[in-house]
Design an enzyme around this catalytic site. Sequence first.
Site, PDB file in Angstrom:
ATOM      1  N   GLU A  44       1.007  -0.801  -0.084  1.00 14.33           N
ATOM      2  CA  GLU A  44      -0.606  -0.054   0.280  1.00 14.33           C
ATOM      3  C   GLU A  44       0.663   1.112   0.072  1.00 14.33           C
ATOM      4  O   GLU A  44       1.445   1.541   0.725  1.00 14.33           O
ATOM      5  CB  GLU A  44      -0.759   0.106   0.993  1.00 14.33           C
ATOM      6  CG  GLU A  44      -1.929   0.888   1.773  1.00 14.33           C
ATOM      7  CD  GLU A  44      -2.758   0.780   2.416  1.00 14.33           C
ATOM      8  OE1 GLU A  44      -3.742   1.695   3.037  1.00 14.33           O
ATOM      9  OE2 GLU A  44      -2.413  -0.299   2.960  1.00 14.33           O
ATOM     10  N   LYS A 126      -8.832   3.272  -2.499  1.00 13.17           N
ATOM     11  CA  LYS A 126      -9.668   2.302  -1.311  1.00 13.17           C
ATOM     12  C   LYS A 126     -10.694   2.771  -0.104  1.00 13.17           C
ATOM     13  O   LYS A 126     -10.911   4.460  -0.492  1.00 13.17           O
ATOM     14  CB  LYS A 126      -8.422   2.605  -0.068  1.00 13.17           C
ATOM     15  CG  LYS A 126      -8.468   1.536   1.040  1.00 13.17           C
ATOM     16  CD  LYS A 126      -7.358   2.177   1.512  1.00 13.17           C
ATOM     17  CE  LYS A 126      -7.411   1.110   3.763  1.00 13.17           C
ATOM     18  NZ  LYS A 126      -6.522   1.306   4.158  1.00 13.17           N
ATOM     19  N   CYS A 159      -5.590  -3.019   2.026  1.00 16.42           N
ATOM     20  CA  CYS A 159      -4.835  -3.672   3.046  1.00 16.42           C
ATOM     21  C   CYS A 159      -6.840  -3.579   4.246  1.00 16.42           C
ATOM     22  O   CYS A 159      -7.545  -4.598   3.749  1.00 16.42           O
ATOM     23  CB  CYS A 159      -4.733  -1.511   3.726  1.00 16.42           C
ATOM     24  SG  CYS A 159      -4.035  -2.172   5.375  1.00 16.42           S
TER      25      CYS A 159
END
Length: 303
Positions: A44, A126, A159
């Site tokens: 990430e 995200k 994540c």
Amino acid sequence: MTKIKMASVAMDCHPRDKQVNIDKAIGYIEDAAAQGVNLIVFPEETITGFGTCGVREYSAEDKEYMHRACELVPEGNTTQVFIDQAKKHNMYIVFGIAEAEPDRAEVSYNTAVLVGPEGFVGKYRKHHLPVNERFYHYPGTGDFPVFDTEIGKIGLMICYDIVFPEVARILAVKGAQIICSPTCWPNMTHEDDSPTQLAYELYPTARAWENQVFFVVSNYAMIYAAGHSRIVGPGPLKGVLATTDYEEGMAVAEADIVEDIMKSRSDWTDGNDNLKDRKPGLYHTLVEPDPYTFAYGGCSPED
């Protein structure tokens, strides 16, 4: 092509020097190319780094840096560098970056980018932002994309998205065969039995097995990170194909994507196919507005 080599990198990303991170990533790409890797996944925010403090702390300096360092995707220099690498090595590359919003200078996203031999393939912003990330970035508001490539259908998440089984399930229902998850998962103590490490050990396997797909998670390798970048097969017949440890390194595994997925959906648990056996008409409660959820997400309850 269904039989491919995949690589997942555990990398200590510099929190202030993009060029250092780019150069280190290129080194891993060259190493992977020498091993005949077709797909490599980085952590990430590979390029911009994830900040100088832990996930429970806020740093104004980190926020200011991320906004100075964020780039447009795919127009930005970093994406173009990785496109060149993908073409040079005939490889698909997933990396993380802080993405700039072209129409709003104060807006940035935590973004995963997929490039390949054909150039820019796509990106994912995200959606689920934990703890201090909410102060640094805006959540994505689009869908969960699946990209059709020469090596199979690739879905992206990042994540904390892994905690929500709905994300991986949507990607699988849309046809993803390989889900890639750039990650910065914490483990402040590097103890194998710490709660955060136990969670990290569980989630990639759960998401792979419940959807009977491949799952590639790439994590940071640094003082407060869980490391253990890994490649998980589509069920217990394959399990964890390769993993790193807490230190920097690269896990590499070869698999026949189509054959292994079909075998999992025909041989595991007496032939149960988890996607085929779903009952979508029963799950309407999952998408009903929840007055106790502060961010309903994506649209208003009236929609």
